[in-house]
Design a protein around this motif. Structure first.
Motif, PDB file in Angstrom:
ATOM      1  N   LEU A 165       2.983  -3.341  -8.102  1.00  0.00           N
ATOM      2  CA  LEU A 165       3.861  -3.904  -7.324  1.00  0.00           C
ATOM      3  C   LEU A 165       4.917  -3.662  -7.122  1.00  0.00           C
ATOM      4  O   LEU A 165       5.680  -2.326  -7.301  1.00  0.00           O
ATOM      5  N   ILE A 166       5.493  -3.332  -5.891  1.00  0.00           N
ATOM      6  CA  ILE A 166       6.161  -2.432  -4.988  1.00  0.00           C
ATOM      7  C   ILE A 166       7.311  -3.875  -4.204  1.00  0.00           C
ATOM      8  O   ILE A 166       6.537  -4.132  -3.076  1.00  0.00           O
ATOM      9  N   LEU A 167       8.781  -3.794  -4.925  1.00  0.00           N
ATOM     10  CA  LEU A 167       9.541  -4.357  -3.804  1.00  0.00           C
ATOM     11  C   LEU A 167       9.852  -3.799  -2.918  1.00  0.00           C
ATOM     12  O   LEU A 167      11.345  -2.964  -2.895  1.00  0.00           O
ATOM     13  N   ALA A 168      10.028  -4.471  -1.579  1.00  0.00           N
ATOM     14  CA  ALA A 168      11.092  -3.774  -0.714  1.00  0.00           C
ATOM     15  C   ALA A 168      11.825  -4.731   0.488  1.00  0.00           C
ATOM     16  O   ALA A 168      11.797  -4.861   1.763  1.00  0.00           O
ATOM     17  N   LEU A 169      12.671  -5.792  -0.397  1.00  0.00           N
ATOM     18  CA  LEU A 169      13.405  -7.070   0.291  1.00  0.00           C
ATOM     19  C   LEU A 169      14.383  -6.509   0.739  1.00  0.00           C
ATOM     20  O   LEU A 169      15.254  -7.032   1.780  1.00  0.00           O
ATOM     21  N   TYR A 170      15.635  -6.107   0.157  1.00  0.00           N
ATOM     22  CA  TYR A 170      16.773  -5.602   0.973  1.00  0.00           C
ATOM     23  C   TYR A 170      16.592  -4.035   1.348  1.00  0.00           C
ATOM     24  O   TYR A 170      16.685  -3.226   0.999  1.00  0.00           O
ATOM     25  N   SER A 171      15.857  -3.793   2.615  1.00  0.00           N
ATOM     26  CA  SER A 171      15.326  -2.731   2.788  1.00  0.00           C
ATOM     27  C   SER A 171      15.123  -3.451   4.353  1.00  0.00           C
ATOM     28  O   SER A 171      15.119  -4.256   5.424  1.00  0.00           O
ATOM     29  N   GLY A 172      14.680  -1.805   5.233  1.00  0.00           N
ATOM     30  CA  GLY A 172      14.444  -1.796   6.735  1.00  0.00           C
ATOM     31  C   GLY A 172      13.080  -1.437   6.711  1.00  0.00           C
ATOM     32  O   GLY A 172      12.708  -0.758   8.006  1.00  0.00           O
ATOM     33  N   VAL A 173      12.085  -0.921   6.293  1.00  0.00           N
ATOM     34  CA  VAL A 173      10.945  -0.370   5.938  1.00  0.00           C
ATOM     35  C   VAL A 173       9.979  -1.029   7.523  1.00  0.00           C
ATOM     36  O   VAL A 173      10.192  -1.856   8.038  1.00  0.00           O
ATOM     37  N   THR A 174       9.426  -0.291   8.472  1.00  0.00           N
ATOM     38  CA  THR A 174       8.548  -0.399   9.172  1.00  0.00           C
ATOM     39  C   THR A 174       6.740  -0.766   9.032  1.00  0.00           C
ATOM     40  O   THR A 174       6.808  -0.398   7.312  1.00  0.00           O
ATOM     41  N   GLU A 175       6.561  -1.209  10.134  1.00  0.00           N
ATOM     42  CA  GLU A 175       4.397  -1.592   9.679  1.00  0.00           C
ATOM     43  C   GLU A 175       4.062  -0.590   9.266  1.00  0.00           C
ATOM     44  O   GLU A 175       3.885  -0.839   7.980  1.00  0.00           O
ATOM     45  N   ASP A 176       4.617   1.238   8.985  1.00  0.00           N
ATOM     46  CA  ASP A 176       3.861   2.214   8.998  1.00  0.00           C
ATOM     47  C   ASP A 176       4.139   2.578   7.982  1.00  0.00           C
ATOM     48  O   ASP A 176       3.180   2.886   7.447  1.00  0.00           O
ATOM     49  N   GLN A 177       6.073   2.144   7.438  1.00  0.00           N
ATOM     50  CA  GLN A 177       5.968   2.177   6.090  1.00  0.00           C
ATOM     51  C   GLN A 177       5.414   1.074   4.689  1.00  0.00           C
ATOM     52  O   GLN A 177       5.104   1.536   3.920  1.00  0.00           O
ATOM     53  N   TYR A 178       5.124   0.474   5.526  1.00  0.00           N
ATOM     54  CA  TYR A 178       4.785  -0.543   4.682  1.00  0.00           C
ATOM     55  C   TYR A 178       3.135  -0.462   4.542  1.00  0.00           C
ATOM     56  O   TYR A 178       2.588  -1.039   3.336  1.00  0.00           O
ATOM     57  N   LYS A 179       2.539  -0.204   5.904  1.00  0.00           N
ATOM     58  CA  LYS A 179       1.238  -0.277   5.400  1.00  0.00           C
ATOM     59  C   LYS A 179       0.617   1.451   4.337  1.00  0.00           C
ATOM     60  O   LYS A 179      -0.236   0.775   3.048  1.00  0.00           O
ATOM     61  N   LEU A 180       1.696   1.859   3.916  1.00  0.00           N
ATOM     62  CA  LEU A 180       1.560   3.256   3.169  1.00  0.00           C
ATOM     63  C   LEU A 180       1.693   3.014   1.880  1.00  0.00           C
ATOM     64  O   LEU A 180       1.220   3.148   0.729  1.00  0.00           O
ATOM     65  N   LEU A 181       2.907   1.824   1.346  1.00  0.00           N
ATOM     66  CA  LEU A 181       3.244   1.566   0.517  1.00  0.00           C
ATOM     67  C   LEU A 181       1.783   0.798  -0.130  1.00  0.00           C
ATOM     68  O   LEU A 181       2.289   1.165  -1.144  1.00  0.00           O
ATOM     69  N   ALA A 182       1.361  -0.134   0.860  1.00  0.00           N
ATOM     70  CA  ALA A 182       0.741  -1.184   0.311  1.00  0.00           C
ATOM     71  C   ALA A 182      -0.700  -0.314  -0.200  1.00  0.00           C
ATOM     72  O   ALA A 182      -1.370  -0.837  -0.906  1.00  0.00           O
ATOM     73  N   GLN A 183      -0.920   0.943  -0.131  1.00  0.00           N
ATOM     74  CA  GLN A 183      -2.171   1.369  -0.090  1.00  0.00           C
ATOM     75  C   GLN A 183      -1.648   2.100  -1.281  1.00  0.00           C
ATOM     76  O   GLN A 183      -2.967   1.949  -1.977  1.00  0.00           O
ATOM     77  N   ILE A 184      -0.447   1.824  -2.003  1.00  0.00           N
ATOM     78  CA  ILE A 184       0.180   2.156  -3.871  1.00  0.00           C
ATOM     79  C   ILE A 184      -0.262   1.339  -4.287  1.00  0.00           C
ATOM     80  O   ILE A 184      -1.040   1.336  -5.558  1.00  0.00           O
ATOM     81  N   ALA A 185       0.176   0.063  -4.142  1.00  0.00           N
ATOM     82  CA  ALA A 185       0.433  -1.203  -5.142  1.00  0.00           C
ATOM     83  C   ALA A 185       0.954  -1.971  -3.856  1.00  0.00           C
ATOM     84  O   ALA A 185       0.737  -1.842  -2.675  1.00  0.00           O
ATOM     85  N   PRO A 186       0.447  -3.327  -4.513  1.00  0.00           N
ATOM     86  CA  PRO A 186       0.318  -4.608  -3.362  1.00  0.00           C
ATOM     87  C   PRO A 186       1.991  -4.547  -3.457  1.00  0.00           C
ATOM     88  O   PRO A 186       2.966  -4.278  -4.417  1.00  0.00           O
ATOM     89  N   THR A 187       2.491  -4.551  -2.362  1.00  0.00           N
ATOM     90  CA  THR A 187       3.801  -4.669  -1.558  1.00  0.00           C
ATOM     91  C   THR A 187       4.632  -5.580  -0.363  1.00  0.00           C
ATOM     92  O   THR A 187       3.692  -6.570  -0.399  1.00  0.00           O
ATOM     93  N   VAL A 188       5.946  -5.944  -1.137  1.00  0.00           N
ATOM     94  CA  VAL A 188       6.642  -6.499  -0.328  1.00  0.00           C
ATOM     95  C   VAL A 188       7.641  -6.554   0.034  1.00  0.00           C
ATOM     96  O   VAL A 188       8.706  -6.262  -0.718  1.00  0.00           O
ATOM     97  N   ALA A 189       7.137  -7.047   1.167  1.00  0.00           N
ATOM     98  CA  ALA A 189       8.516  -6.378   2.576  1.00  0.00           C
ATOM     99  C   ALA A 189       9.508  -7.579   2.499  1.00  0.00           C
ATOM    100  O   ALA A 189       9.650  -8.804   2.193  1.00  0.00           O
ATOM    101  N   GLN A 190      10.871  -6.842   3.318  1.00  0.00           N
ATOM    102  CA  GLN A 190      11.472  -7.551   4.074  1.00  0.00           C
ATOM    103  C   GLN A 190      11.227  -8.985   4.806  1.00  0.00           C
ATOM    104  O   GLN A 190      10.389  -8.243   5.698  1.00  0.00           O
ATOM    105  N   PRO A 191      11.951 -10.446   4.837  1.00  0.00           N
ATOM    106  CA  PRO A 191      11.103 -11.325   4.910  1.00  0.00           C
ATOM    107  C   PRO A 191      11.481 -11.599   6.669  1.00  0.00           C
ATOM    108  O   PRO A 191      12.798 -10.384   7.110  1.00  0.00           O
ATOM    109  N   GLY A 192      10.920 -11.469   7.315  1.00  0.00           N
ATOM    110  CA  GLY A 192      10.838 -11.782   8.954  1.00  0.00           C
ATOM    111  C   GLY A 192      11.822 -12.732   9.400  1.00  0.00           C
ATOM    112  O   GLY A 192      12.262 -12.075  10.383  1.00  0.00           O
ATOM    113  N   GLU A 193      12.682 -13.588   8.941  1.00  0.00           N
ATOM    114  CA  GLU A 193      13.393 -14.710   9.385  1.00  0.00           C
ATOM    115  C   GLU A 193      14.536 -14.064   9.399  1.00  0.00           C
ATOM    116  O   GLU A 193      15.900 -14.600   9.834  1.00  0.00           O
TER     117      GLU A 193
END
Length: 381
Positions: A165-193
């Motif tokens: 599991l990768i947590l990126a909640l207090y972050s500013g990851v972009t969609e491309d960065q998220y996709k790369l991280l998600a290739q390693i493990a399930p990744t929870v990015a910052q909420p859209g709201e």
């Protein structure tokens, strides 16, 4: 400023480079260091004496029942699906090897009794990127630092840790960065709201709790801190309705807005933020304030991070004439101190420490007495 605004672009450079794409050099904001450390006292409970043989034999069964129940409750929490800015992520089983890319996400994990295998260093340079308020929860563990605000986050280090599991909640990851991280493990990015780097400490703690199967425990932690806020408000009714703001001398004057955790910290204490603040920060967590609009700083209590009297914007004549300065309503904090660090972290673990230290400083700032000196951070650490 205390948060490096460009840690996520730096992450993009590392990730893209690792995947064969050309790396880009991103500008970096000044990083801070912290030298002060505090320790928390621990108490040991004396064992109760057994008065009957039945009590003695029952104890082992009772001792094993609770962990077994807790494990069953955790297992029952999965699978769980968490929505975020780039869609949703399903976690099928209790994660055992968690890496935090979000700059404060590890505090919530530690509060829940979980030590991540990898963490991201924001500022402070403490071992395993863990500040004094969280070191008891860390114990003797030594999570690997997978990146820093100065150098970015290493794709290779994250992958080598084999996280589930990768947590990126207090972050500013972009969609491309998220996709790369998600290739390693399930990744929870910052909420859209929320704006990037704008998730509230309550939402962050609750989301981490859901991700690891400990939502009830997370809610209890949140309530404990909210109760502490309520107690401070009750003890300091003078905060209600008074205006306050957090600023730092970054590229002139940088102010933290209503969508930033620092701004929300003040409103949770009963303060109000300047009405025009939102027009300065827009759809970001903060923004630069021109000297033409310096009147915005003329609040009842102004928290300066990493500012010094007589230097930078505080040396400007237009600022020196403001009552917030002449009447001593300023609270000066250094990010090299744990109290200054806690002001930026705004986590479930840092907030109790922050409330204890900064409350008397804010009280002195708003008391309306020009001869009352605001205590310094050094005096409170």
């Amino acid at each position: 400023m205390t948060r490096n605004l460009f840690i996520m672009p730096a992450l993009a450079a590392v990730l893209l480079s690792a995947c064969g794409a050309p790396a880009a050099t991103a500008p970096t904001a000044p990083a801070s260091t912290a030298a002060a450390a505090t320790t928390a006292a621990t108490a040991a409970a004396a064992p109760a004496a057994a008065t009957a043989a039945a009590d003695v034999t029952a104890a082992p069964a009772e001792a094993t029942a609770a962990p077994a129940t807790a494990a069953a409750d955790t297992a029952a929490a999965f699978p769980v699906t968490i929505k975020h800015k780039f869609g949703s992520t399903t976690i099928t089983a209790e994660p055992k090897r968690i890496v935090t890319v979000g700059l404060t996400d590890h505090d919530a994990l530690l509060a829940l009794g979980i030590v991540p295998v990898g963490v991201t260093e924001w500022f402070g340079n403490y071992p395993s990127a863990t500040w004094p308020w969280a070191q008891d929860e860390l114990g003797d563990a030594k999570p690997e630092v997978v990146g820093t605000s100065a150098e970015g986050v290493s794709f290779e280090k994250i992958a080598a840790l084999k996280p589930d599991l990768i947590l990126a909640l207090y972050s500013g990851v972009t969609e491309d960065q998220y996709k790369l991280l998600a290739q390693i493990a399930p990744t929870v990015a910052q909420p859209g709201e929320y704006v990037d780097y704008g998730i509230s400490w309550q939402e962050l703690t609750d989301t981490v709790g859901k991700a690891v199967g400990k939502e009830a425990q997370a809610q209890a932690l949140i309530k404990g801190v909210e109760d502490k806020f309520a107690a401070v408000r009750a003890e300091h009714p003078e905060f209600a309705g008074k205006s306050a703001l957090v600023a730092t001398p970054y590229q002139g004057i940088w102010v933290y807005g209503p969508q930033d955790p620092r701004g929300r910290f003040l409103t949770l204490l009963g303060f109000t933020l300047p009405e025009d603040l939102g027009s300065i920060t827009g759809a970001e967590f903060g923004g630069n304030l021109s000297m033409e609009k310096v009147d915005l700083l003329n609040v009842d209590a102004l928290i300066w991070l990493d500012a010094k009297q007589g230097e930078g914007p505080l040396a400007e004549e237009v600022y020196a004439k403001l009552p917030v300065h002449s009447e001593g309503r300023e609270v000066l904090l250094s990010s090299e101190s744990p109290l200054g660090g806690a002001t930026s972290f705004v986590s479930v673990l840092s907030l109790p420490y922050l409330l204890d230290g900064i409350t008397p400083m804010l009280s002195a700032a708003v008391d309306g007495k020009t001869d009352t000196a605001v205590p310094t951070a050094a005096a409170n650490n």
